[in-house]
Design an enzyme around this catalytic site. Structure first.
Site, PDB file in Angstrom:
ATOM      1  N   ASP A 176      -2.834   2.494  -6.150  1.00 26.12           N
ATOM      2  CA  ASP A 176      -1.771   2.551  -5.159  1.00 26.12           C
ATOM      3  C   ASP A 176      -1.724   1.372  -4.205  1.00 26.12           C
ATOM      4  OD1 ASP A 176      -4.120   3.225  -3.943  1.00 26.12           O
ATOM      5  OD2 ASP A 176      -3.272   4.802  -2.711  1.00 26.12           O
ATOM      6  N   GLU A 177      -2.461   0.321  -4.462  1.00 25.70           N
ATOM      7  CA  GLU A 177      -2.315  -0.851  -3.604  1.00 25.70           C
ATOM      8  C   GLU A 177      -2.562  -2.129  -4.381  1.00 25.70           C
ATOM      9  OE1 GLU A 177      -5.263  -1.470  -0.513  1.00 25.70           O
ATOM     10  OE2 GLU A 177      -6.470   0.158  -1.307  1.00 25.70           O
ATOM     11  N   ASP A 189       0.855  -1.181   0.000  1.00 27.78           N
ATOM     12  CA  ASP A 189       0.000   0.000   0.000  1.00 27.78           C
ATOM     13  C   ASP A 189       0.891   1.231   0.000  1.00 27.78           C
ATOM     14  OD1 ASP A 189      -2.182   1.608   0.142  1.00 27.78           O
ATOM     15  OD2 ASP A 189      -2.672   1.162   2.239  1.00 27.78           O
TER      16      ASP A 189
END
Lengths: 372, 417
Positions: free
Chosen positions: B134-135, B41
């Site tokens: 983003d993860e 993350d």
């Protein structure tokens, strides 16, 4: 109120009543049937506020009066009583119970006061005519499969019954469509019907009406206004609101210039469609018709489940044509044909197709092809 | 106990400092070399990209979000210290942090950074399940021999490279399933590395609140609390049958999660469930013309995405949020699935007309769901809609022109409203 009635007559009356009442409703009295005893007749009335059915049955009335009880419960009880039983309904008015007695069976049912029962307001009908049961039966039976169930297009949730011009003069016409297929059925115009306003008879009413039409000899008294339609036999009166909306101009949908003609035995065709559709995927059920000189190949190609093909000998003399349809729609229209061959008139693979029985234009069906 | 230096990536037996570089940033765990499921993350991703691209922002509170009416989509750690959280209304965030620099999201820049991170992850394993830009989940099972190092080392190297080469930091959660990996990545943020081993799972979960579970929102939490379930220990007291009876399939899942069990695989190809688009207006509006223009453009975005992916939807959904923050959602199931702009718009418009009068609105959204492949869609035009076939042909032609000359090459006049 105290009355005695033969089980068969009572069953008939309450079964009609219980099918009109809504299964899930929030107003308790709407689950009830209103029983009124007067003279030598018992009258059973049920409503869902859109449809009202009143059934009359001969009965021995000991004490006139009226009350209401759950239509479904009463129906269940009567259904389970032995054939030929004499049923006695007693309402003493004091304890709010209706006693139902037959032989050694005894029931006590909760009642609601008759004053609370909503009776549909009488209205003025602008047209009154009489039509034989078989005529109405044909109009509705052959069109009802095409009624839309889509709530957003509420104006398609019924059969559009109206007076129209056909080749031989004015006719009484029933039209139903869901945007994918359409049925247009004509009948000879009964005396007195010419002035009737066009109305959309709701799907549920069509279903209830069907129960009045089984007797070939029966004449049905029909009354129509802008907002209501009523069908009556000597014993049963079915009154229904009509759908408040405008039925679309269906005449533009019916293709006039389709020239490619296919003639096929309807039951062979339906059986073949049914067989090949077995392998088609659940959602679309597309069947491809490939037409060539007197030859029809029905095929289904469903990549994830399999493929099927069947050939039929037919009468077809036009150019080669490949066209796809929803199998269910083809089956439904083919099953409307019962006397002669089914005649399909095609234009191109993207245009609506017309189907009729032989050369009979009093019942025509239109179905939209699908991409295959 | 196996240990690993976060700075020089040396592996050694536990000690408080790295024997090679003397760094104190040591990660040690009994199962360190055995665990293979990870969740990566990024830390305050959008804000980090902005700070990286504009050094003048260093040290300042930065909030990414749209307009004064929008919500915070990301807040940098400086802003978080002041109480700013993502999904917080912008006016509230600015009250807490009046000196914040508010930046409109630059999605292309974030997508580009995300692609660079993805390329680095691709070197570790083919089994990557991105959850957003983003993860992502990574499954490194069986990669130790290929890389010559256990997954923990490769993951530590990944976030080190992200920081050194891309100027972006991320946190890793390493465990034995997705549920715990996702929880772990949050334990040591930012630039963290947390491990939850098999042996410690039960102890770890015991007193943790059930709202930690991904997918347990306020509503579910309230339901659980009614049943006296607040922590994982509370959950352990329940029989699976009772949980199922009370919470349905969610109950089954809870029973397993309470035992630290999660059988879901890291799957590279999560089937898409819906395609949607929504926007918050800069001012509440009840202007039917304006809203119609938004419906048209939103239907176009949804249709464009559906066409790009070769998908179509059987259900069209309209979402409105009134000025009083009441959310209205309406959906309509189609007989014939569609990916066509025109049909999505018309269905959405009909849904909109049915809720008319409940405005003014602050947000409007549209989407399609119950997706299927495009070759099962738009099979049969509507018999009653004579123009449908022609409009459909026009749309296909328009698509070809836009594909060749750009998305603005041809527009309907209504798109300008």
């Amino acid at each position: 109120m105290k009355l005695s009635i033969e089980r068969g007559a009572l069953l008939k009356a309450v079964s009609q009543a219980q099918s009109v009442v809504e299964r899930r409703n929030t107003i308790p009295i709407l689950a009830n049937v209103l029983i009124e005893a007067e003279g030598d007749t018992a009258q059973f009335r049920a409503t869902d506020l859109d449809i009202e059915v009143v059934d009359k049955a001969p009965a021995q009335i000991e004490r006139a009066g009226a009350t209401t009880v759950s239509a479904v419960t009463l129906h269940e009880i009567v259904r389970k009583l032995p054939d030929g039983a004499l049923v006695t309904l007693t309402d003493d008015g004091a304890n709010g119970r209706l006693s139902v007695e037959a032989g050694r069976s005894h029931f006590n049912l909760a009642t609601l006061p008759r004053e609370d029962f909503p009776v549909m307001a009488n209205s003025e009908y602008s047209a009154n005519f009489s039509a034989p049961a078989p005529v109405l039966r044909r109009l509705f039976d052959k069109s009802k499969f095409a009624i839309s169930t889509e709530e957003t297009r509420y104006y398609l949730n019924g059969v559009y019954l109206h007076v129209s011009d056909a080749d031989g003069g004015k006719v009484l016409r029933a039209v139903a469509t869901d945007g994918h297929r359409l049925a247009r059925i004509d009948a000879e115009l009964p005396d007195g019907a010419a002035e009737m306003p066009g109305v959309i008879v709701p799907r549920k009413t069509v279903g209830e009406l069907r129960k009045l039409l089984d007797d070939d000899e029966m004449q049905i008294a029909v009354s129509v206004s802008e907002t209501k339609i009523r069908f009556a036999t000597p014993n049963i009166t079915l009154t229904s609101k009509v759908i408040d909306g405008t039925f679309p101009d269906y005449t533009r949908v019916i293709p006039q210039g389709n020239t490619r003609k296919l003639e096929v035995d309807a039951s062979d065709f339906a059986a073949a469609v049914d067989r090949v559709a077995t392998v088609s995927s659940e959602r679309s059920r597309a069947v491809k018709l490939s037409l060539d000189e007197d030859r029809l190949v029905l095929s289904v190609n469903a990549p994830d489940s399999g493929a099927a093909e069947e050939e039929l000998a037919v009468a077809y003399g036009d150019e080669r044509l490949e066209i796809g349809f929803n199998a269910k729609y083809l089956l439904e229209i083919a099953s409307q044909v019962d006397r002669e061959n089914a005649v399909f008139l095609f234009n191109s693979s993207g245009d609506p197709t017309l189907m009729r029985e032989g050369n009979d234009t009093s019942a025509v069906y239109v179905v939209m092809p699908m991409r295959v | 106990m196996p240990a690993l230096c976060r700075d020089c990536l040396t592996e050694f037996e536990a000690s408080t400092r790295c024997p090679a570089c003397r760094s104190p940033r040591v990660l040690s765990h009994p199962e360190l070399s055995e665990l293979t499921i990870a969740h990566m993350d990024c830390d305050a991703f959008y804000a980090s990209v902005e700070k990286r691209d504009d050094p003048s922002l260093a040290g300042k509170p930065v909030i990414i979000g749209g307009g004064k009416r929008g919500v915070v989509s990301t807040a940098c750690y400086v802003a978080r210290v002041r109480g700013v959280r993502s999904a917080m209304p912008m006016f509230q965030a600015l009250k807490l942090c009046p000196d914040a620099v508010v930046i409109k999201p630059r999605m292309e820049a974030y997508a580009a950074a995300s692609r660079e991170i993805r390329a680095m992850m691709d070197e570790l394993t083919p089994s990557i399940e991105p959850l957003s830009l983003d993860e992502a989940f990574l499954d490194l099972t069986g990669t130790a021999r290929l890389h010559g190092h256990p997954p923990a080392v490769m993951l530590a190297r990944l976030i080190k490279r992200m920081r050194d080469e891309l100027g972006l930091t991320g946190s890793i959660g390493l465990s034995h399933n997705k549920f715990l990996a996702k929880i772990a990545s949050d334990l040591d943020k930012p630039h963290g590395f947390a491990v939850i081993g098999k042996a410690q799972t039960a102890d770890f979960l015991a007193d943790k609140p059930v709202r930690m579970i991904w997918g347990v929102g306020q509503a579910t939490q309230a339901q659980l609390e009614k049943a006296g379930i607040r922590t994982f220990t509370d959950l352990l007291r329940w029989d699976i049958k009772d949980l199922h009876a009370r919470f349905g399939t969610m109950g089954d899942r809870l029973w397993h999660l309470a035992r630290g069990e999660d059988k879901r695989r890291v799957s590279a190809h999560q089937p898409m469930k819906s395609i949607s688009n929504e926007m918050t207006f800069s001012e509440d509006t009840a202007d039917a013309d304006l809203l119609d223009g938004h419906l048209w453009r939103m239907a176009e975005k949804v249709a464009d995405r559906a066409k790009a992916k070769g998908l179509a939807g059987r259900v069209v959904t309209l979402k409105l949020k009134t000025a009083q923050f009441r959310t209205i959602t309406r959906r309509h199931a189609l007989r014939d699935a569609t990916q066509m702009h025109d049909r999505i718009y018309r269905e959405g418009r009909a849904l909109f007309d049915a809720v008319q009068g409940s405005g003014p609105y602050r947000l409007i959204g549209m989407g399609i769901s119950d997706l299927c492949s495009a070759d099962q869609a738009d099979l049969a035009p509507d018999l009653l809609d004579e123009g449908a076939a022609a409009r459909s042909r026009a749309e296909r032609a328009t698509d070809e022109i836009r594909a060749r000359f750009g998305p603005q090459a041809i527009l309907k006049g209504r798109a300008l409203r």
